[in-house]
Design a protein around this motif. Sequence first.
Motif, PDB file in Angstrom:
ATOM      1  N   TYR A 294      13.948   3.274  12.510  1.00 47.66           N
ATOM      2  CA  TYR A 294      15.263   3.824  12.169  1.00 47.66           C
ATOM      3  C   TYR A 294      15.156   5.243  11.614  1.00 47.66           C
ATOM      4  CZ  TYR A 294      17.180  -0.862  12.723  1.00 47.66           C
ATOM      5  OH  TYR A 294      17.566  -2.058  13.222  1.00 47.66           O
ATOM      6  N   GLY A 295      14.107   5.526  10.868  1.00 47.74           N
ATOM      7  CA  GLY A 295      13.917   6.863  10.330  1.00 47.74           C
ATOM      8  C   GLY A 295      14.632   7.140   9.035  1.00 47.74           C
ATOM      9  N   ASP A 296      15.314   6.122   8.464  1.00 47.00           N
ATOM     10  CA  ASP A 296      15.994   6.357   7.196  1.00 47.00           C
ATOM     11  C   ASP A 296      15.012   6.441   6.041  1.00 47.00           C
ATOM     12  OD1 ASP A 296      15.297   3.750   7.599  1.00 47.00           O
ATOM     13  OD2 ASP A 296      17.059   2.887   6.621  1.00 47.00           O
ATOM     14  N   ILE A 297      13.838   5.811   6.186  1.00 43.13           N
ATOM     15  CA  ILE A 297      12.766   5.918   5.196  1.00 43.13           C
ATOM     16  C   ILE A 297      11.479   6.246   5.947  1.00 43.13           C
ATOM     17  CG2 ILE A 297      11.467   4.743   3.373  1.00 43.13           C
ATOM     18  CD1 ILE A 297      13.806   2.907   2.962  1.00 43.13           C
ATOM     19  N   SER A 298      10.764   7.238   5.500  1.00 45.17           N
ATOM     20  CA  SER A 298       9.516   7.610   6.173  1.00 45.17           C
ATOM     21  C   SER A 298       8.554   8.201   5.155  1.00 45.17           C
ATOM     22  CB  SER A 298       9.775   8.631   7.287  1.00 45.17           C
ATOM     23  OG  SER A 298      10.394   9.784   6.769  1.00 45.17           O
ATOM     24  N   PRO A 299       7.253   7.957   5.338  1.00 46.21           N
ATOM     25  CA  PRO A 299       6.246   8.494   4.402  1.00 46.21           C
ATOM     26  C   PRO A 299       6.176  10.023   4.485  1.00 46.21           C
ATOM     27  CG  PRO A 299       5.373   6.680   5.710  1.00 46.21           C
ATOM     28  CD  PRO A 299       6.653   7.071   6.333  1.00 46.21           C
ATOM     29  N   VAL A 300       5.815  10.615   3.380  1.00 44.96           N
ATOM     30  CA  VAL A 300       5.675  12.071   3.324  1.00 44.96           C
ATOM     31  C   VAL A 300       4.239  12.497   3.054  1.00 44.96           C
ATOM     32  CG1 VAL A 300       8.072  12.437   2.622  1.00 44.96           C
ATOM     33  CG2 VAL A 300       6.308  12.085   0.869  1.00 44.96           C
ATOM     34  N   THR A 301       3.381  11.582   2.603  1.00 41.79           N
ATOM     35  CA  THR A 301       1.986  11.922   2.338  1.00 41.79           C
ATOM     36  C   THR A 301       1.146  11.687   3.595  1.00 41.79           C
ATOM     37  OG1 THR A 301       1.445   9.684   1.582  1.00 41.79           O
ATOM     38  CG2 THR A 301       2.295  11.220  -0.058  1.00 41.79           C
ATOM     39  N   PRO A 302       0.054  12.421   3.765  1.00 40.57           N
ATOM     40  CA  PRO A 302      -0.799  12.224   4.938  1.00 40.57           C
ATOM     41  C   PRO A 302      -1.326  10.799   5.057  1.00 40.57           C
ATOM     42  CG  PRO A 302      -1.336  14.280   3.851  1.00 40.57           C
ATOM     43  CD  PRO A 302      -0.387  13.562   2.940  1.00 40.57           C
TER      44      PRO A 302
ATOM     45  N   LEU B 198       0.820  -1.205   0.000  1.00 39.32           N
ATOM     46  CA  LEU B 198       0.000   0.000   0.000  1.00 39.32           C
ATOM     47  C   LEU B 198       0.857   1.260   0.000  1.00 39.32           C
ATOM     48  CD1 LEU B 198      -2.857  -0.959   2.502  1.00 39.32           C
ATOM     49  CD2 LEU B 198      -3.045  -0.670   0.024  1.00 39.32           C
ATOM     50  N   VAL B 199       1.857   1.290   0.859  1.00 38.58           N
ATOM     51  CA  VAL B 199       2.704   2.479   0.954  1.00 38.58           C
ATOM     52  C   VAL B 199       3.516   2.667  -0.327  1.00 38.58           C
ATOM     53  CG1 VAL B 199       4.647   3.492   2.212  1.00 38.58           C
ATOM     54  CG2 VAL B 199       2.798   2.410   3.466  1.00 38.58           C
ATOM     55  N   TYR B 200       3.907   1.568  -0.960  1.00 35.87           N
ATOM     56  CA  TYR B 200       4.644   1.670  -2.227  1.00 35.87           C
ATOM     57  C   TYR B 200       3.789   2.341  -3.299  1.00 35.87           C
ATOM     58  CZ  TYR B 200       6.681   0.218  -6.662  1.00 35.87           C
ATOM     59  OH  TYR B 200       7.195   0.203  -7.938  1.00 35.87           O
ATOM     60  N   LEU B 201       2.494   2.046  -3.291  1.00 36.37           N
ATOM     61  CA  LEU B 201       1.588   2.656  -4.260  1.00 36.37           C
ATOM     62  C   LEU B 201       1.289   4.113  -3.923  1.00 36.37           C
ATOM     63  CD1 LEU B 201      -0.959  -0.279  -4.756  1.00 36.37           C
ATOM     64  CD2 LEU B 201       0.892   0.421  -6.298  1.00 36.37           C
ATOM     65  N   ILE B 202       1.308   4.440  -2.625  1.00 33.60           N
ATOM     66  CA  ILE B 202       0.916   5.784  -2.198  1.00 33.60           C
ATOM     67  C   ILE B 202       2.084   6.755  -2.242  1.00 33.60           C
ATOM     68  CG2 ILE B 202       0.078   7.130  -0.241  1.00 33.60           C
ATOM     69  CD1 ILE B 202      -1.502   4.617   0.594  1.00 33.60           C
ATOM     70  N   GLU B 203       3.234   6.343  -1.743  1.00 33.14           N
ATOM     71  CA  GLU B 203       4.361   7.250  -1.574  1.00 33.14           C
ATOM     72  C   GLU B 203       5.169   7.416  -2.866  1.00 33.14           C
ATOM     73  OE1 GLU B 203       5.104   9.037   1.156  1.00 33.14           O
ATOM     74  OE2 GLU B 203       3.225   8.247   1.992  1.00 33.14           O
ATOM     75  N   PRO B 204       5.733   8.587  -3.072  1.00 30.77           N
ATOM     76  CA  PRO B 204       6.576   8.807  -4.265  1.00 30.77           C
ATOM     77  C   PRO B 204       7.946   8.158  -4.081  1.00 30.77           C
ATOM     78  CG  PRO B 204       6.541  10.774  -2.910  1.00 30.77           C
ATOM     79  CD  PRO B 204       5.557   9.826  -2.281  1.00 30.77           C
ATOM     80  N   ALA B 205       8.599   7.898  -5.190  1.00 33.34           N
ATOM     81  CA  ALA B 205       9.919   7.265  -5.144  1.00 33.34           C
ATOM     82  C   ALA B 205      10.935   8.170  -4.462  1.00 33.34           C
ATOM     83  CB  ALA B 205      10.374   6.905  -6.549  1.00 33.34           C
ATOM     84  N   GLU B 206      10.716   9.479  -4.514  1.00 35.56           N
ATOM     85  CA  GLU B 206      11.654  10.415  -3.894  1.00 35.56           C
ATOM     86  C   GLU B 206      11.714  10.235  -2.379  1.00 35.56           C
ATOM     87  OE1 GLU B 206       9.352  11.163  -6.009  1.00 35.56           O
ATOM     88  OE2 GLU B 206      10.461  11.766  -7.800  1.00 35.56           O
ATOM     89  N   ALA B 207      10.658   9.680  -1.783  1.00 39.28           N
ATOM     90  CA  ALA B 207      10.639   9.462  -0.339  1.00 39.28           C
ATOM     91  C   ALA B 207      11.428   8.227   0.077  1.00 39.28           C
ATOM     92  CB  ALA B 207       9.201   9.339   0.161  1.00 39.28           C
ATOM     93  N   GLY B 208      11.908   7.461  -0.896  1.00 39.49           N
ATOM     94  CA  GLY B 208      12.702   6.278  -0.585  1.00 39.49           C
ATOM     95  C   GLY B 208      12.019   4.972  -0.881  1.00 39.49           C
ATOM     96  N   PHE B 209      10.737   5.023  -1.226  1.00 45.20           N
ATOM     97  CA  PHE B 209       9.971   3.803  -1.505  1.00 45.20           C
ATOM     98  C   PHE B 209      10.106   3.465  -2.993  1.00 45.20           C
ATOM     99  CE2 PHE B 209       8.169   5.821   2.195  1.00 45.20           C
ATOM    100  CZ  PHE B 209       8.003   4.762   3.090  1.00 45.20           C
ATOM    101  N   THR B 210      11.275   2.981  -3.345  1.00 41.97           N
ATOM    102  CA  THR B 210      11.571   2.723  -4.753  1.00 41.97           C
ATOM    103  C   THR B 210      11.141   1.348  -5.221  1.00 41.97           C
ATOM    104  OG1 THR B 210      13.789   1.990  -4.075  1.00 41.97           O
ATOM    105  CG2 THR B 210      13.527   4.314  -4.718  1.00 41.97           C
ATOM    106  N   SER B 211      10.836   0.454  -4.301  1.00 37.18           N
ATOM    107  CA  SER B 211      10.421  -0.901  -4.659  1.00 37.18           C
ATOM    108  C   SER B 211       9.645  -1.507  -3.503  1.00 37.18           C
ATOM    109  CB  SER B 211      11.631  -1.780  -5.009  1.00 37.18           C
ATOM    110  OG  SER B 211      12.456  -1.950  -3.870  1.00 37.18           O
ATOM    111  N   ILE B 212       8.948  -2.618  -3.793  1.00 40.87           N
ATOM    112  CA  ILE B 212       8.208  -3.293  -2.730  1.00 40.87           C
ATOM    113  C   ILE B 212       9.148  -3.899  -1.691  1.00 40.87           C
ATOM    114  CG2 ILE B 212       6.676  -5.247  -2.242  1.00 40.87           C
ATOM    115  CD1 ILE B 212       5.135  -4.601  -4.744  1.00 40.87           C
ATOM    116  N   PRO B 213      10.289  -4.529  -2.072  1.00 41.85           N
ATOM    117  CA  PRO B 213      11.214  -5.010  -1.027  1.00 41.85           C
ATOM    118  C   PRO B 213      11.695  -3.897  -0.097  1.00 41.85           C
ATOM    119  CG  PRO B 213      11.729  -6.045  -3.109  1.00 41.85           C
ATOM    120  CD  PRO B 213      10.683  -5.016  -3.405  1.00 41.85           C
ATOM    121  N   THR B 214      11.981  -2.721  -0.655  1.00 39.26           N
ATOM    122  CA  THR B 214      12.374  -1.601   0.199  1.00 39.26           C
ATOM    123  C   THR B 214      11.231  -1.192   1.121  1.00 39.26           C
ATOM    124  OG1 THR B 214      13.865  -0.785  -1.525  1.00 39.26           O
ATOM    125  CG2 THR B 214      13.245   0.762   0.199  1.00 39.26           C
TER     126      THR B 214
END
Length: 294
Positions: free
Chosen positions: A202-210, A172-188
């Motif tokens: 860890y905070g290295d990847i975090s969603p940016v959309t509400p 779900l988050v992979y479909l919602i979040e842009p690649a610029e936020a770090g969600f470049t693939s489903i494994p990530t």
Amino acid sequence: MSHLKPASEGLRTRIFQIIFESDTPSAKAFDIALIAVILCSVLVVMLESVVPLRERHGSLFYWLEWSFTLLFTFELAVRLYCLERPWQYLRSFYGIIDLLAILPTWLALVLPGAQSLVVVRLLRALRIFRVLRLMEFVGEGRLLLDAMKRSARQIFLFLFTVCMLITIFASLVYLIEPAEAGFTSIPTSIYWAAVTLTTVGYGDISPVTPLGQAISVMMMLIGYSIIAVPTGVFSAEVIRSIRADRYSDEACPGCGHDRHEKRASYCLHCGTWLDEETPDPRAENDDAPHDDKT
């Protein structure tokens, strides 16, 4: 190691008593000295992994390592020398650990980098249980292992459910979040979901959309709520194991009550003798003839 026997009387027997036993001052001194040397050898390996120390004292570390290896090789040879069946010891847990403790350094002669594996020597420090008379805790350890085996199916089901949740939320988050936020693939995204669900963050990847942030909050709350599930399952099995180890399922022949302590001789409720195979000594004393002195 009670199944091990010395090779013959005389010197080998005396060596066997020092190396494989711990009820004499000399045996305890040997075990404590061996553990101290093991810890020192592991410390040398750890210090050698620090680049500034290796560059400054590399030669010292090298000779210390070979000194420990030769010492442990000699010690293993002495162990095998005093045994009636050396191969029986080599196939045991401690025998394999002793062999692995010296092999990496010798293998480093032909395989560069194998020397770092000598940290396995730390496992040899397990002999401290024998030195400090802690073997009685092995029974408690076995009780925990039995509880883990009995709860394996429930824990596996729990982990499978967690993996399903992680995969669903990650997709779900992979479909919602842009690649610029770090969600470049489903494994990530799966990596992010696992970190979030376990509330590590860890905070290295975090969603940016509400919407993505809302899913993150939901996952963290789910993580807090389900973390008690495997703990409760395992705790229940531990309690069950303790009861099974302490209490007997045999019913009282007098009142039928069960769950007596295994060491109990009489029923707690009615006072009946529990061991039906042997006579009640209290009843025998009551039936014995008494001398009339009047």
